[in-house]
Design a protein around this motif. Sequence first.
Motif, PDB file in Angstrom:
ATOM      1  N   SER A  45       9.403  -0.458 -15.038  1.00  0.00           N
ATOM      2  CA  SER A  45      10.342  -0.425 -16.174  1.00  0.00           C
ATOM      3  C   SER A  45      11.497  -1.393 -15.955  1.00  0.00           C
ATOM      4  O   SER A  45      12.047  -1.946 -16.917  1.00  0.00           O
ATOM      5  N   THR A  46      11.876  -1.634 -14.703  1.00  0.00           N
ATOM      6  CA  THR A  46      12.905  -2.632 -14.414  1.00  0.00           C
ATOM      7  C   THR A  46      12.417  -4.022 -14.800  1.00  0.00           C
ATOM      8  O   THR A  46      13.144  -4.811 -15.424  1.00  0.00           O
ATOM      9  N   TRP A  67      17.370  -3.255 -10.128  1.00  0.00           N
ATOM     10  CA  TRP A  67      16.890  -1.894 -10.352  1.00  0.00           C
ATOM     11  C   TRP A  67      18.050  -0.940 -10.557  1.00  0.00           C
ATOM     12  O   TRP A  67      19.092  -1.034  -9.902  1.00  0.00           O
ATOM     13  N   GLN A  68      17.883  -0.003 -11.509  1.00  0.00           N
ATOM     14  CA  GLN A  68      18.876   1.031 -11.778  1.00  0.00           C
ATOM     15  C   GLN A  68      18.302   2.394 -11.417  1.00  0.00           C
ATOM     16  O   GLN A  68      17.097   2.637 -11.609  1.00  0.00           O
ATOM     17  N   PRO A  69      19.112   3.309 -10.869  1.00  0.00           N
ATOM     18  CA  PRO A  69      18.605   4.649 -10.516  1.00  0.00           C
ATOM     19  C   PRO A  69      17.936   5.324 -11.710  1.00  0.00           C
ATOM     20  O   PRO A  69      18.431   5.258 -12.837  1.00  0.00           O
ATOM     21  N   GLY A  70      16.794   5.946 -11.455  1.00  0.00           N
ATOM     22  CA  GLY A  70      16.046   6.613 -12.511  1.00  0.00           C
ATOM     23  C   GLY A  70      14.940   5.753 -13.096  1.00  0.00           C
ATOM     24  O   GLY A  70      14.074   6.259 -13.817  1.00  0.00           O
ATOM     25  N   GLU A  71      14.932   4.456 -12.796  1.00  0.00           N
ATOM     26  CA  GLU A  71      13.901   3.568 -13.295  1.00  0.00           C
ATOM     27  C   GLU A  71      12.740   3.466 -12.315  1.00  0.00           C
ATOM     28  O   GLU A  71      12.925   3.614 -11.106  1.00  0.00           O
ATOM     29  N   THR A  72      11.561   3.193 -12.835  1.00  0.00           N
ATOM     30  CA  THR A  72      10.475   2.719 -11.984  1.00  0.00           C
ATOM     31  C   THR A  72      10.636   1.208 -11.863  1.00  0.00           C
ATOM     32  O   THR A  72      11.298   0.577 -12.691  1.00  0.00           O
TER      33      THR A  72
END
Length: 271
Positions: free
Chosen positions: A178-179, A170-175
């Motif tokens: 979306s990951t 997971w990347q910051p800003g993603e749900t």
Amino acid sequence: MAGHCGARAMAAAPLGLRAAGSARWVCSAAAPRPWKLFGAMCLLRLPRITQPLEKEEEEVAALMEQIELERSHYSDHEMRKLEEEEQLKKKMESLYDEDEAPGKTVIMVQDLEEKWEQKFLRFKAAPRITDADKSNDRTSLNRKLDSNLMLLVKQKIGNQELWLLPQVEWQPGETLRSTAERAMAMFLGDHIQAKVLGNAPFGIYKYKFPKAIRTENNVGAKVFFFKAFLQSSDLSQAKLKADHLWVTKKELGDYLQSEYLKKVNRFLLDL
């Protein structure tokens, strides 16, 4: 949880202390997360044909077909056939004059049925067992046509290469959804057509890192599973990873580790 803002604690704190402690709560929200978060996609190719019937199912199907036949009314085609048979009978008895029914079609029902029969004899059904089934080619989508197939890819986790559902961190800003979608695109490219089911994960798998690399701020990982149905069987445009497999639920045990398999089996339904 260490990486969360302390909203409840702030609400419970005396009013005079909230402003003074606000900087500490902001700092806490930016602190490293003890668990790494991953999104994984369970991509399924749905069955293309029905499963073969069991003996009991065949008997019930035959019974229902017989009941339907006995209770059904004549179709338009059958009514036309009866009418033509009656006309032919009258003609044979010299009681029917062709001039009485001008404009009647020349093509008789019997001619149509013979034409349909010839067409049926030329028809050849595709085999249920494909070449991929015979060679046990588990990289092919053209196998196990009466079952769900799930995509597995080989990924490097630490020093090991493991078969897993496609997953990325997971990347910051993603749900989390979306990951998981990014994981699917990473292994199949952007040309893949798939329908993702819902915004909430279907399951979660949590594991701790080996003690040699585990720290207070790096305890382990949590993998959130999402599910999607493959919409197209043509993956010629997709950039499939070399180490990939399309397997049935029964075949998962040949590749997945036991604890991981237990979590995956909880949200899989293979009728």
